[in-house]
Design a protein around this motif. Structure first.
Motif, PDB file in Angstrom:
ATOM      1  N   ILE A  76       0.801  -1.222   0.000  1.00 57.56           N
ATOM      2  CA  ILE A  76       0.000   0.000   0.000  1.00 57.56           C
ATOM      3  C   ILE A  76       0.835   1.273   0.000  1.00 57.56           C
ATOM      4  O   ILE A  76       0.342   2.348  -0.344  1.00 57.56           O
ATOM      5  CB  ILE A  76      -0.955  -0.007   1.220  1.00 57.56           C
ATOM      6  N   TRP A  77       2.127   1.187   0.345  1.00 57.50           N
ATOM      7  CA  TRP A  77       2.923   2.397   0.569  1.00 57.50           C
ATOM      8  C   TRP A  77       3.111   3.272  -0.663  1.00 57.50           C
ATOM      9  O   TRP A  77       2.990   4.498  -0.583  1.00 57.50           O
ATOM     10  CB  TRP A  77       4.269   2.036   1.185  1.00 57.50           C
ATOM     11  N   PRO A  78       3.407   2.705  -1.845  1.00 55.65           N
ATOM     12  CA  PRO A  78       3.503   3.583  -3.025  1.00 55.65           C
ATOM     13  C   PRO A  78       2.197   4.319  -3.295  1.00 55.65           C
ATOM     14  O   PRO A  78       2.209   5.491  -3.694  1.00 55.65           O
ATOM     15  CB  PRO A  78       3.843   2.609  -4.162  1.00 55.65           C
ATOM     16  N   GLY A  79       1.075   3.634  -3.077  1.00 51.43           N
ATOM     17  CA  GLY A  79      -0.211   4.281  -3.275  1.00 51.43           C
ATOM     18  C   GLY A  79      -0.452   5.405  -2.289  1.00 51.43           C
ATOM     19  O   GLY A  79      -0.986   6.468  -2.647  1.00 51.43           O
ATOM     20  N   LEU A  80      -0.054   5.194  -1.053  1.00 54.78           N
ATOM     21  CA  LEU A  80      -0.207   6.242  -0.048  1.00 54.78           C
ATOM     22  C   LEU A  80       0.648   7.460  -0.391  1.00 54.78           C
ATOM     23  O   LEU A  80       0.215   8.609  -0.229  1.00 54.78           O
ATOM     24  CB  LEU A  80       0.185   5.705   1.330  1.00 54.78           C
ATOM     25  N   LEU A  81       1.861   7.215  -0.887  1.00 56.08           N
ATOM     26  CA  LEU A  81       2.746   8.318  -1.258  1.00 56.08           C
ATOM     27  C   LEU A  81       2.149   9.123  -2.412  1.00 56.08           C
ATOM     28  O   LEU A  81       2.121  10.363  -2.376  1.00 56.08           O
ATOM     29  CB  LEU A  81       4.120   7.774  -1.647  1.00 56.08           C
ATOM     30  N   LEU A  82       1.653   8.419  -3.439  1.00 61.81           N
ATOM     31  CA  LEU A  82       1.041   9.112  -4.572  1.00 61.81           C
ATOM     32  C   LEU A  82      -0.211   9.856  -4.125  1.00 61.81           C
ATOM     33  O   LEU A  82      -0.478  10.979  -4.582  1.00 61.81           O
ATOM     34  CB  LEU A  82       0.697   8.102  -5.664  1.00 61.81           C
ATOM     35  N   TRP A  83      -0.975   9.267  -3.237  1.00 60.36           N
ATOM     36  CA  TRP A  83      -2.199   9.872  -2.701  1.00 60.36           C
ATOM     37  C   TRP A  83      -1.894  11.215  -2.046  1.00 60.36           C
ATOM     38  O   TRP A  83      -2.546  12.223  -2.298  1.00 60.36           O
ATOM     39  CB  TRP A  83      -2.795   8.899  -1.707  1.00 60.36           C
ATOM     40  N   LEU A  84      -0.855  11.215  -1.217  1.00 58.92           N
ATOM     41  CA  LEU A  84      -0.468  12.450  -0.525  1.00 58.92           C
ATOM     42  C   LEU A  84       0.120  13.473  -1.492  1.00 58.92           C
ATOM     43  O   LEU A  84      -0.182  14.668  -1.407  1.00 58.92           O
ATOM     44  CB  LEU A  84       0.520  12.134   0.591  1.00 58.92           C
ATOM     45  N   CYS A  85       0.955  13.013  -2.424  1.00 61.32           N
ATOM     46  CA  CYS A  85       1.571  13.939  -3.387  1.00 61.32           C
ATOM     47  C   CYS A  85       0.510  14.593  -4.266  1.00 61.32           C
ATOM     48  O   CYS A  85       0.594  15.784  -4.585  1.00 61.32           O
ATOM     49  CB  CYS A  85       2.587  13.195  -4.251  1.00 61.32           C
ATOM     50  N   ALA A  86      -0.503  13.813  -4.653  1.00 61.76           N
ATOM     51  CA  ALA A  86      -1.546  14.352  -5.523  1.00 61.76           C
ATOM     52  C   ALA A  86      -2.353  15.437  -4.834  1.00 61.76           C
ATOM     53  O   ALA A  86      -2.912  16.329  -5.488  1.00 61.76           O
ATOM     54  CB  ALA A  86      -2.465  13.224  -5.978  1.00 61.76           C
ATOM     55  N   SER A  87      -2.422  15.372  -3.514  1.00 63.37           N
ATOM     56  CA  SER A  87      -3.217  16.357  -2.777  1.00 63.37           C
ATOM     57  C   SER A  87      -2.506  17.701  -2.620  1.00 63.37           C
ATOM     58  O   SER A  87      -3.148  18.704  -2.277  1.00 63.37           O
ATOM     59  CB  SER A  87      -3.562  15.810  -1.383  1.00 63.37           C
ATOM     60  N   ILE A  88      -1.204  17.721  -2.867  1.00 68.47           N
ATOM     61  CA  ILE A  88      -0.415  18.921  -2.574  1.00 68.47           C
ATOM     62  C   ILE A  88      -0.924  20.140  -3.333  1.00 68.47           C
ATOM     63  O   ILE A  88      -1.101  21.225  -2.759  1.00 68.47           O
ATOM     64  CB  ILE A  88       1.075  18.661  -2.881  1.00 68.47           C
ATOM     65  N   SER A  89      -1.162  19.993  -4.648  1.00 68.13           N
ATOM     66  CA  SER A  89      -1.579  21.159  -5.430  1.00 68.13           C
ATOM     67  C   SER A  89      -2.928  21.676  -4.952  1.00 68.13           C
ATOM     68  O   SER A  89      -3.123  22.897  -4.825  1.00 68.13           O
ATOM     69  CB  SER A  89      -1.627  20.820  -6.920  1.00 68.13           C
ATOM     70  N   PHE A  90      -3.862  20.776  -4.668  1.00 65.66           N
ATOM     71  CA  PHE A  90      -5.187  21.194  -4.194  1.00 65.66           C
ATOM     72  C   PHE A  90      -5.065  21.942  -2.876  1.00 65.66           C
ATOM     73  O   PHE A  90      -5.672  23.005  -2.679  1.00 65.66           O
ATOM     74  CB  PHE A  90      -6.074  19.958  -4.030  1.00 65.66           C
ATOM     75  N   VAL A  91      -4.271  21.414  -1.969  1.00 67.07           N
ATOM     76  CA  VAL A  91      -4.125  22.022  -0.644  1.00 67.07           C
ATOM     77  C   VAL A  91      -3.423  23.372  -0.741  1.00 67.07           C
ATOM     78  O   VAL A  91      -3.845  24.363  -0.118  1.00 67.07           O
ATOM     79  CB  VAL A  91      -3.354  21.077   0.300  1.00 67.07           C
ATOM     80  N   ILE A  92      -2.366  23.454  -1.529  1.00 68.37           N
ATOM     81  CA  ILE A  92      -1.624  24.712  -1.664  1.00 68.37           C
ATOM     82  C   ILE A  92      -2.516  25.806  -2.234  1.00 68.37           C
ATOM     83  O   ILE A  92      -2.563  26.928  -1.730  1.00 68.37           O
ATOM     84  CB  ILE A  92      -0.372  24.506  -2.547  1.00 68.37           C
ATOM     85  N   VAL A  93      -3.241  25.476  -3.307  1.00 71.02           N
ATOM     86  CA  VAL A  93      -4.100  26.483  -3.949  1.00 71.02           C
ATOM     87  C   VAL A  93      -5.152  26.997  -2.975  1.00 71.02           C
ATOM     88  O   VAL A  93      -5.376  28.216  -2.862  1.00 71.02           O
ATOM     89  CB  VAL A  93      -4.765  25.894  -5.207  1.00 71.02           C
ATOM     90  N   HIS A  94      -5.792  26.106  -2.244  1.00 71.63           N
ATOM     91  CA  HIS A  94      -6.863  26.538  -1.350  1.00 71.63           C
ATOM     92  C   HIS A  94      -6.331  27.186  -0.070  1.00 71.63           C
ATOM     93  O   HIS A  94      -6.995  28.045   0.514  1.00 71.63           O
ATOM     94  CB  HIS A  94      -7.785  25.366  -1.022  1.00 71.63           C
ATOM     95  N   ALA A  95      -5.137  26.795   0.349  1.00 69.26           N
ATOM     96  CA  ALA A  95      -4.544  27.450   1.518  1.00 69.26           C
ATOM     97  C   ALA A  95      -4.119  28.875   1.177  1.00 69.26           C
ATOM     98  O   ALA A  95      -4.370  29.820   1.941  1.00 69.26           O
ATOM     99  CB  ALA A  95      -3.354  26.644   2.026  1.00 69.26           C
ATOM    100  N   VAL A  96      -3.499  29.034   0.025  1.00 72.08           N
ATOM    101  CA  VAL A  96      -3.055  30.368  -0.396  1.00 72.08           C
ATOM    102  C   VAL A  96      -4.250  31.266  -0.688  1.00 72.08           C
ATOM    103  O   VAL A  96      -4.224  32.478  -0.411  1.00 72.08           O
ATOM    104  CB  VAL A  96      -2.134  30.256  -1.631  1.00 72.08           C
ATOM    105  N   SER A  97      -5.321  30.700  -1.224  1.00 65.86           N
ATOM    106  CA  SER A  97      -6.496  31.495  -1.589  1.00 65.86           C
ATOM    107  C   SER A  97      -7.307  31.942  -0.377  1.00 65.86           C
ATOM    108  O   SER A  97      -8.077  32.910  -0.469  1.00 65.86           O
ATOM    109  CB  SER A  97      -7.406  30.694  -2.531  1.00 65.86           C
TER     110      SER A  97
END
Length: 387
Positions: A76-97
């Motif tokens: 499961i670990w590669p999937g968890l890493l990709l899961w977290l990495c994929a969320s970065i752009s969404f989180v950054i955009v909404h945190a900055v906004s």
């Protein structure tokens, strides 16, 4: 301090629930996702807004770790890493906004909505609340999209309860009169249950089986038969000759997924085959980042994986009409379908190969999102998936 902490925890749990329910794979539950801007807007700090965004996105995409583990036959670990990495752009955009200024908040959120709908951030712009427009404003087209966008802005103002009540009324009315997009006349989408072997088993018997499936569908007065993503495997001259020979005595046109490879990478495509001609109908605009689209590999002189055509071929000519094709991942993001709708196609064709999503709701989410977009623009829909 304790009250602020408790409020933050409640907002985070609310965002998780909104993401999980709104993106559970049921089209009529998509409007639940519009609760996210409300929770985001009432966050008391930028940190809380970031945590709320993280909770929503991770809950909405919770099937990704298991799906990646199945795809790569790993833990499961590669999937968890990709899961977290994929969320970065969404989180950054909404945190900055996020902003404390109530007057500026609608404009900031609208900016986030646009940014997450278009490349580069839109490449991982899953779980976009604007997708619910097809449920709340079916058949309204661009007007419905505009009203949905305005409603999202209204949900981050102090008047959000009134906006939410109005949208809830539209939701109930839509649920009462809802009908799925119609299937175009003379079209058939074929769903397969061939698992991981589809596209990988290149034997002659598999091709014969697929041709028999096509003939069975064509025997039901279908002139256009759609097969899932990667159904034909690697598109070679041998495969081309075999299919054109097999269809030479029929009137049906087959639209099927295939892979066209060269030394620099490959294209994930749809091929059109009939008794008179064969052509590459469509090249996927946005392959799955990470597993298929790997542009960084070219920096090291390696094959770059699947090519992304981004804004190429938004509509294709099929017979006397024009279709808006969507392959797999393109059904989860916003700009491919909107770009296609700018050209007013006659129908939407959505294909996928979701064998690796077993035990998750990913394929159901793809179907729900595509259904919502087709209903928004009142377009017939043809789907074909392998599981």
């Amino acid at each position: 301090m304790r009250r602020d902490y408790l409020r933050a925890m409640l907002l985070i749990f609310a965002s998780i629930a909104i993401g999980a329910v709104g993106w559970s794979g049921h089209v009529m539950l998509l409007p639940v996702a519009i609760g996210f801007p409300v929770v985001w807007s009432i966050s008391q700090s930028r940190l809380v807004a970031a945590l709320v965004s993280t909770g929503y996105f991770l809950a909405a995409s919770h099937g990704l770790p298991q799906g990646v583990a199945a795809f790569y036959s790993s833990d499961i670990w590669p999937g968890l890493l990709l899961w977290l990495c994929a969320s970065i752009s969404f989180v950054i955009v909404h945190a900055v906004s996020w902003t404390k200024k109530a007057g500026a908040r609608p404009f900031c959120y609208l900016l986030a909505v646009v940014i997450m709908a278009l490349p580069p951030f839109g490449i991982t712009g899953w779980a976009h609340p604007v997708t619910a427009a097809g449920v709340l404003f079916p058949g309204w087209g661009w007007w419905g999209l505009g009203l949905m966008t305005a409603s999202l802005a209204g949900l981050v103002t102090r008047m959000w309860p009134a906006v939410a009540i109005a949208l809830a009324g539209l939701w109930l009315w839509s649920a009462a009169i809802w009908t799925d997009p119609k299937l175009p006349e003379a079209w058939r989408g074929v769903d397969l249950e061939l698992g991981a072997s589809l596209g990988r088993e290149a034997g002659l018997q598999r091709q014969r089986d697929l041709i028999a499936t096509v003939r069975g569908a064509a025997g039901d007065n279908a002139r256009f038969v759609v097969l899932p993503e990667s159904a034909l495997g690697f598109w070679t001259p041998t495969v081309e000759r075999f299919w054109t020979g097999a269809l030479g005595d029929g009137d049906a046109t087959v639209i099927a997924g295939a892979v066209v490879a060269d030394a620099r990478g490959y294209d994930n495509v749809l091929v059109s085959i009939d008794s008179k001609s064969v052509r590459i109908l469509y090249r996927e605009r946005m392959p799955v980042p990470g597993s298929m689209w790997q542009p960084w590999r070219s920096w090291f002189g390696e094959s770059a994986g699947a090519r992304a055509d981004f804004f190429a071929n938004p509509v294709v000519s099929v017979g006397a009409g024009r279709a808006a094709p969507l392959i797999c991942y393109e059904q989860l993001i916003v700009w491919p379908i909107l770009q296609s709708m700018l050209h007013d196609p006659d129908l939407v064709v959505a294909v996928g190969n979701g064998w690796w999503t077993e035990g998750t709701s990913i394929v159901s989410i793809q179907r729900a999102a595509t259904t919502a977009w087709a209903r928004l623009f009142a377009k017939p829909l043809v789907t074909s998936f392998n599981t």
